[in-house]
Design a protein around this motif. Structure first.
Motif, PDB file in Angstrom:
ATOM      1  N   UNK A  67       3.393  15.590  24.954  1.00 30.94           N
ATOM      2  CA  UNK A  67       4.582  15.415  25.773  1.00 30.94           C
ATOM      3  C   UNK A  67       5.835  15.591  24.924  1.00 30.94           C
ATOM      4  N   UNK A  68       6.841  16.183  25.512  1.00 28.02           N
ATOM      5  CA  UNK A  68       8.176  16.238  24.926  1.00 28.02           C
ATOM      6  C   UNK A  68       9.060  15.459  25.890  1.00 28.02           C
ATOM      7  N   UNK A  69       9.150  14.163  25.636  1.00 25.02           N
ATOM      8  CA  UNK A  69       9.840  13.294  26.584  1.00 25.02           C
ATOM      9  C   UNK A  69       9.023  13.195  27.851  1.00 25.02           C
ATOM     10  N   UNK A  70       9.568  13.714  28.925  1.00 24.61           N
ATOM     11  CA  UNK A  70       8.924  13.637  30.233  1.00 24.61           C
ATOM     12  C   UNK A  70       8.192  14.929  30.608  1.00 24.61           C
ATOM     13  N   UNK A  71       8.191  15.902  29.701  1.00 19.95           N
ATOM     14  CA  UNK A  71       7.637  17.226  29.995  1.00 19.95           C
ATOM     15  C   UNK A  71       6.324  17.446  29.246  1.00 19.95           C
ATOM     16  N   UNK A  82       7.172  18.431  34.485  1.00 17.36           N
ATOM     17  CA  UNK A  82       7.426  17.030  34.174  1.00 17.36           C
ATOM     18  C   UNK A  82       6.195  16.219  34.560  1.00 17.36           C
ATOM     19  N   UNK A  83       6.136  15.000  34.082  1.00 15.05           N
ATOM     20  CA  UNK A  83       5.022  14.123  34.444  1.00 15.05           C
ATOM     21  C   UNK A  83       4.948  13.961  35.959  1.00 15.05           C
ATOM     22  N   UNK A 108      -1.087  10.765  31.531  1.00 14.08           N
ATOM     23  CA  UNK A 108       0.320  10.535  31.888  1.00 14.08           C
ATOM     24  C   UNK A 108       0.592   9.039  31.972  1.00 14.08           C
ATOM     25  N   UNK A 109      -0.307   8.313  32.596  1.00 17.42           N
ATOM     26  CA  UNK A 109      -0.155   6.858  32.716  1.00 17.42           C
ATOM     27  C   UNK A 109      -0.103   6.215  31.335  1.00 17.42           C
ATOM     28  N   UNK A 110      -1.022   6.615  30.478  1.00 18.16           N
ATOM     29  CA  UNK A 110      -1.065   6.051  29.113  1.00 18.16           C
ATOM     30  C   UNK A 110       0.225   6.338  28.366  1.00 18.16           C
ATOM     31  N   UNK A 111       0.711   7.577  28.451  1.00 17.57           N
ATOM     32  CA  UNK A 111       1.943   7.934  27.737  1.00 17.57           C
ATOM     33  C   UNK A 111       3.148   7.193  28.313  1.00 17.57           C
ATOM     34  N   UNK A 112       3.169   7.001  29.605  1.00 16.04           N
ATOM     35  CA  UNK A 112       4.308   6.337  30.262  1.00 16.04           C
ATOM     36  C   UNK A 112       4.375   4.852  29.916  1.00 16.04           C
ATOM     37  N   UNK A 113       3.251   4.269  29.515  1.00 15.80           N
ATOM     38  CA  UNK A 113       3.212   2.853  29.158  1.00 15.80           C
ATOM     39  C   UNK A 113       3.686   2.601  27.737  1.00 15.80           C
TER      40      UNK A 113
END
Length: 145
Positions: free
Chosen positions: A50-54, A83-84, A139-144
Motif C-alpha cells: 500500500x502507498x497510503x490508501x492506494x 484505493x482500498x 485491507x482490513x489488516x493494513x487499515x488497523x
C-alpha cells in the motif's frame, strides 16, 4: 456475440489466466497473508503493498484450481492502482456476481467479469472468491495499523 462464442472466450481467458497468471509470486518486504479453502484445498498467499490508501502493488502465490488461480490473476489486475475503498467495492461486486446477482458495475471488474459463469457451479464460488476474500483481509489488516 453468439452464446457458444462467449463460452469459448470465457474458457480461453480463464485458461490463459490460470496457465500464465498475472502478478504471480511474492513481494519483497511485504507481509504475506495466507487464506485457504478447506472444501477443496486451495491456498493463496497474498502480499499487498500500500502507498497510503492506494494499492501500489500486489502479488499472489499458492496452490489452487484453475478457477482459483484465474480469479486471483484477474483480481490483481483489477485492483492495482485502486484505493482500498474502491478495491473493497470491486470485491463486493465480484462476490455478488459469482452468486448470480446482476449489476451494471460488473464491467468495472475488467476481465474478472468473465467469472460470472461460476454462478452456474455453486461448489466453485469459494474457489473464485478466495483471493478476493484475502484482499479484504489484507485491507482490513493494513487499515488497523
Amino acid at each position: 456475440m453468439a452464446l457458444s462464442s462467449l463460452n469459448n472466450l470465457y474458457k480461453m481467458v480463464i485458461a490463459e489466466h490460470s496457465q500464465s497468471p498475472h502478478h504471480h509470486g511474492f513481494l519483497e518486504g511485504v507481509e504475506q497473508l495466507q487464506l485457504n479453502n478447506p472444501t477443496c484445498g486451495d491456498v493463496i498467499n497474498l502480499s499487498v503493498k500500500f502507498d497510503g490508501d492506494v494499492i501500489e502493488d500486489i502479488a499472489f502465490a499458492g496452490d489452487g484450481c484453475t478457477i482459483s488461480t484465474a480469479s486471483s490473476s484477474m483480481m490483481t489486475d483489477a485492483v492495482i492502482g485502486k484505493t482500498k475503498q474502491e478495491a473493497l467495492h470491486l470485491a463486493e461486486i465480484f462476490s455478488e456476481m459469482v452468486q448470480g446477482q446482476k449489476d451494471d458495475q460488473q464491467k468495472d471488474l475488467g476481465e474478472a467479469e468473465l467469472m460470472a459463469g461460476v454462478a452456474k457451479f455453486p461448489q466453485r464460488i469459494k474457489c473464485a472468491t478466495l483471493s478476493w476474500n484475502a484482499l479484504k483481509k489484507a485491507i482490513e489488516r493494513d487499515s488497523q495499523r
